[in-house]
Write an enzyme that holds these catalytic residues in place. Sequence first.
Site: not given
Ligand code: UD1
Length: 420
Positions: A305, A22-23, A117, A399, A122-123
């Site tokens: 995950d 999925k990811n 979720c 999902r 998650r900014p």
């Molecule tokens: C992706 C995965 C999700 C997985 C996560 C971490 C997909 C579709 N989803 O989510 O299943 O749990 O990676 O392996 O691929 N953060 C910031 N600022 C930003 C972006 C992120 O502070 O601009 C923080 C987030 O709040 C979080 C951390 O960085 O604490 C990791 O987030 P991120 O790697 O971006 O996760 P996703 O891409 O949303």
Amino acid sequence: MDQFRIHGPCRVSGRVEAAGAKNAALPEMAAALLTEEPVELRGLPRLRDIRTMARLLGHLGVEAAERPDGVELHGGGEVSSDDAPYELVKTMRASVLVLGPLLARLGRARVSLPGGCAIGVRPIDQHLAGLEALGATVELQHGYVTAHAARLRGGRFRFDLRTVGGTENLLMAATLARGTTVLENCAREPEIVDLARLLTAMGARVEGAGGDRITIQGVDRLGGASHRVIPDRIEAGTYLLAAATTGGALDVAGAVAADLAPLLEKLAAAGCEVSPYDGGVRLQRDGELRRCDVSTAPHPGFPTDLQAQFMVMMTQARGVSTLRETVFENRFQHVPELARMGADIQLDERTARITGPTPLPLSAARVMATDLRASASLVLAGLAATGETVVERIYHLDRGYERMELKLQALDARVEREAA
Ligand code: UD1
């Protein structure tokens, strides 16, 4: 709303095939926005998030045509709209992945701030700062991100933290920028490597994906491609943990041992016999489970995950195990539910201490989770428990897991889906 009724205990045993990831599929679908030509993605999992992304792309002018083994996405001559509305984006954080491609292709994008979720704040500040480093003007207004740039220009950007989505968004945006982009402190997940493979097949010039630094030389246009999505390491890991927790013997075909290394190491440490082979991974557990300490971290660390599912296994291990969550600040929503099923878990900020082994319920339990992987952990707990467990609100599970009840039934588990 559907629910699962599970009659435990079950030994999860047999052979299961991993679905497409999925990811990896979600950013790869968004990458279809970068070209006028068709992008064929094979091996896509049949999941709600994939359908949501297809609807979002449809709204943006990219048509999805079903193929026997996946989907063909076709943006035609024009991407018709630059607006990703809240109604579509709210259920899935990965919707934000259309931002980079839209901006690169159209010079403008308007995307609602994401949902997904409920596992922390998650900014998306890193996505936005990165796009600014490529010359975009970014504004936040009324819950929408609006970004403009006549044409993005290559630049250097260092992420403050490793973000999977941020790395993917910037990587896609930079493929059509003028000049060279260097991204540093990148996330290194296998899904990013797979996205880079697709982009390269489309004509992009990308080096270093899977490492700390990715270099992208922008090109004027990208073409179509046909690509097979990698197997889902999180789904594969969930089934391996189901077998480990219930003392089964399982063959997960398609699982890539190298991508699962941090999990496989811990499974072996916990007393499982893990045998990777060319094309899959086998696991067997006969003896007692041993305690273990795990800390989640960006790849190649232990994946967040799989944290909830691993915790269920630890409830069946002898001694005190610790599980520390470092990626998301609010990802222990399964703990109270597992405690209601009889697990002995103490939470101290970001660390859970699990004392085992504890038998899970003898009488019927109803449990409910509010995020995708937490739901999977409750299903695992139901498989290990003696008696009947009802896991409510399975839509979270749908999902991310393709026909989980059918896959589990084929592995000797007594799981039924029913409308509540
Ligand atoms: C992706 C995965 C999700 C997985 C996560 C971490 C997909 C579709 N989803 O989510 O299943 O749990 O990676 O392996 O691929 N953060 C910031 N600022 C930003 C972006 C992120 O502070 O601009 C923080 C987030 O709040 C979080 C951390 O960085 O604490 C990791 O987030 P991120 O790697 O971006 O996760 P996703 O891409 O949303």
